[in-house]
Design an enzyme around this catalytic site. Structure first.
Site, mmCIF file in Angstrom:
data_model
loop_
_atom_site.group_PDB
_atom_site.id
_atom_site.type_symbol
_atom_site.label_atom_id
_atom_site.label_comp_id
_atom_site.label_asym_id
_atom_site.label_seq_id
_atom_site.Cartn_x
_atom_site.Cartn_y
_atom_site.Cartn_z
ATOM 1 C CD GLU A 27 -2.875 1.145 2.399
ATOM 2 O OE1 GLU A 27 -2.943 0.145 3.137
ATOM 3 O OE2 GLU A 27 -3.709 2.072 2.430
ATOM 4 C CG ASN A 72 -7.777 2.466 5.286
ATOM 5 O OD1 ASN A 72 -8.594 1.600 4.990
ATOM 6 N ND2 ASN A 72 -7.333 2.622 6.523
ATOM 7 C CG ASN A 172 -9.369 -1.137 1.629
ATOM 8 O OD1 ASN A 172 -8.994 -2.298 1.743
ATOM 9 N ND2 ASN A 172 -9.226 -0.236 2.600
ATOM 10 C CD GLU A 173 -10.242 -2.331 6.099
ATOM 11 O OE1 GLU A 173 -10.142 -1.222 6.653
ATOM 12 O OE2 GLU A 173 -9.594 -3.326 6.470
ATOM 13 C CE1 TYR A 244 -3.624 -6.191 8.987
ATOM 14 C CE2 TYR A 244 -5.875 -5.388 8.803
ATOM 15 C CZ TYR A 244 -4.613 -5.545 8.268
ATOM 16 O OH TYR A 244 -4.333 -5.048 7.021
ATOM 17 C CD GLU A 295 -6.144 -4.680 4.257
ATOM 18 O OE1 GLU A 295 -5.976 -4.336 5.442
ATOM 19 O OE2 GLU A 295 -6.554 -3.906 3.367
ATOM 20 C CD GLN A 351 0.219 -2.291 4.135
ATOM 21 O OE1 GLN A 351 1.153 -1.732 3.603
ATOM 22 N NE2 GLN A 351 -0.887 -1.641 4.461
HETATM 23 O O1 AHR Z 1 -3.058 -2.649 6.275
HETATM 24 C C1 AHR Z 1 -3.282 -1.421 6.894
HETATM 25 C C2 AHR Z 1 -4.723 -0.923 6.754
HETATM 26 O O2 AHR Z 1 -5.563 -1.810 7.453
HETATM 27 C C3 AHR Z 1 -5.295 -0.915 5.363
HETATM 28 O O3 AHR Z 1 -5.037 0.261 4.687
HETATM 29 C C4 AHR Z 1 -6.784 -1.035 5.614
HETATM 30 O O4 AHR Z 1 -7.454 -1.663 4.560
HETATM 31 C C5 AHR Z 1 -6.867 -1.778 6.923
HETATM 32 O O5 AHR Z 1 -7.721 -1.155 7.815
#
Ligand code: AHR
Length: 494
Positions: A27, A72, A172-173, A244, A295, A351
């Site tokens: 990213e 993001n 994304n999200e 996460y 992710e 990432q």
């Molecule tokens: O990976 C970091 C961020 O985590 C990404 O930009 C977003 O998609 C997620 O919230």
């Protein structure tokens, strides 16, 4: 010594674990692109400014596909400002991460990087400030040979042949209020469906991923997933999940809850798989939609380093130092999505460089492989193939996610006809593991490639980031010693 049994039957298969389960994510954030993959001043930089040592580490990791450019970031990104002669490109604001975006790396440079690293791109389009037109133009720019404006621009920019990008993300999200132009499920579902329809009109061969829930903790989970699937089912191929894990609330005394993270991921995948099934039936559709876990990682939100107020280019955002226990939890997450290989077809470690990353670069030049580098590297090698059901008989422990087994495993068929089990022990004790392999014929145990925490005295200089060492042990039988909190790749010839 405590005993545990793992039973695998060759006739009971789940599905194929594809190489694409070992994908990652780059990213425009922090020092991932600028100061990470791209650093023209670095001694190992090639003529395009990409760090060769970073590219070598990416190859060693065995990364299959790379999602780009966000995250993001993508929800405020105008890709058209990052094509053409570099010296004519203007810097823009990266609103998602409060940084400056110099636009020196754009689609064409990223495609060169993909080619150099032998990875395939997963290109995300902006469904925040962007929209269907910008997305459709990008598909034309990347994939068409026509004499039309955007395909012509690519040729003018030195790329006569189309890139033929196969995988695309529809934003994304979009379920999160942190997202630039966040939307409700109905609003996003409609925009995503219309954009998907048009993108496929431009290039019918592409595969599209719609945004599913960005966390199990989202109040809109799982209705978000149902609504967007109902709106866009015929036009899409994957639904994305993001997840996460950390010690709940950053409280490191809650070790058991952190260790049990995989229970939550398992439930997340099962729920969304059921939702896909529900919508497929509702629509009386023959079309299959799969899951892209695009992710996933461990993210200790309170302990990462971010130079938040510094609106520079190559400044830190979410730089996390991973210890050995992080690598253990990380490995249970791998077992979990591999065990869902029938529905999870893509997974992207988020990432790749510097931001929540297996690879860290120091501005001075050094490259560091974090603890999570090693299990990913081994899994990308040994966890690709036919996945067998595994039955683990062991003790359990209580956690905020429910009862968790203290041994987590997956079993994957190898090209040479053998089998490899990834077995993760979450126990503080040594365990004697008995493997019961049914219907595999004659079995010759080969080796256990394991990662176990180094005792304090054996720790390499440099602190926690260097505390993982790959060790090998020859196996004489199907009884294997599992060290406390260990990650084991147990290889058998059949
Ligand atoms: O990976 C970091 C961020 O985590 C990404 O930009 C977003 O998609 C997620 O919230």
């Amino acid at each position: 010594m405590k005993k545990v049994c793992v039973t695998v039957n060759r006739k009971f298969t789940i599905g194929k674990s594809e190489k694409t389960l070992f994908s990652s994510f780059i990213e425009h954030m922090g020092r991932c692109v600028y100061g990470g993959i791209y650093d023209p001043a670095h001694p190992s930089a090639d003529r395009d400014g990409f760090r060769k040592d970073v590219m070598d580490a990416i190859s060693e990791l065995g990364v299959s596909m790379v999602r780009y450019p966000g995250g993001n970031f993508v929800s405020g990104y105008d890709w058209k400002k990052a094509i053409g002669p570099v010296e004519q490109r203007k810097a823009t604001l990266n609103l998602a991460w409060n940084q400056l975006e110099p636009n020196k790396i754009g689609v064409d440079e990223f495609m060169r990087f993909s080619e150099k690293t032998g990875t395939k791109p997963i290109m995300a389009v902006n469904l925040g400030t962007g929209g269907a037109e910008s997305a459709v133009d990008l598909v034309e720019y990347c994939n068409l040979e026509t004499d039309t404006e955007w395909a012509e621009k690519r040729k003018e920019n030195g790329h006569a042949e189309p890139y033929g990008i196969q995988y695309w993300c529809l934003g994304n999200e979009m379920d999160g209020d942190w997202q630039i132009c966040h939307r409700t499920a109905d609003e996003y579902g409609q925009i995503a469906a219309e954009t998907a329809k048009m993108m496929k009109w431009v290039d019918p061969s592409i595969k599209l991923t719609i945004c599913g829930s960005s966390d199990t903790a989202m109040p809109t989970f799982p209705s978000w997933d149902r609504i967007v699937l109902e709106q866009a089912y015929p036009y899409i191929d994957y639904i994305s999940l993001h997840k996460y894990y950390e010690y709940p609330g950053g409280d490191r005394t809650r070790k058991q809850d952190f260790l049990a993270s995989y229970v939550d991921l398992d439930g997340f995948i099962s729920t969304v798989a059921s939702t896909i099934r529900y919508v497929k039936t509702l629509k009386r559709s023959q079309h299959e939609v799969y899951i892209s876990l695009d992710e996933w990682n461990v993210w200790h939100k309170r302990d990462c380093f971010s130079d938040r107020e510094n609106r520079g280019i190559s400044v830190a955002r979410e730089e996390c130092l991973y210890d050995f226990l992080d690598a253990v939890v990380f490995s249970t997450l791998i077992c979990t999505f591999v065990n869902h290989a029938d529905v999870v077809k893509i997974a992207c470690l988020a990432q790749l460089v510097n931001v929540l990353a297996p690879i860290m670069t120091k501005p001075s030049g050094e490259l560091i492989k974090q603890s999570i580098f090693h299990p990913f590297m081994l899994a990308s090698h040994y966890c690709v193939g036919e996945v067998y059901q595994t039955m683990v008989t062991c003790d359990t422990f209580s956690s905020m996610y429910g009862e968790a087994k203290e041994v987590v495993a997956t079993a994957v068929g190898q090209e040479d006809g053998g089998v490899c089990l990834l077995v993760v022990s979450l126990s503080e004790e040594e365990i004697s593991l008995d493997l019961e392999l049914e219907q595999f014929g004659k079995i010759s145990p080969k080796e256990n490639i394991f990662l176990a925490e180094q005792k304090a005295g054996e720790k390499a200089e440099g602190g926690p980031v260097e505390q993982v060492k790959i060790q090998k042990e020859k196996l004489e039988s199907t009884t294997v010693l599992l060290r406390p909190y260990s990650i084991n790749f147990i290889r058998l010839a059949c």
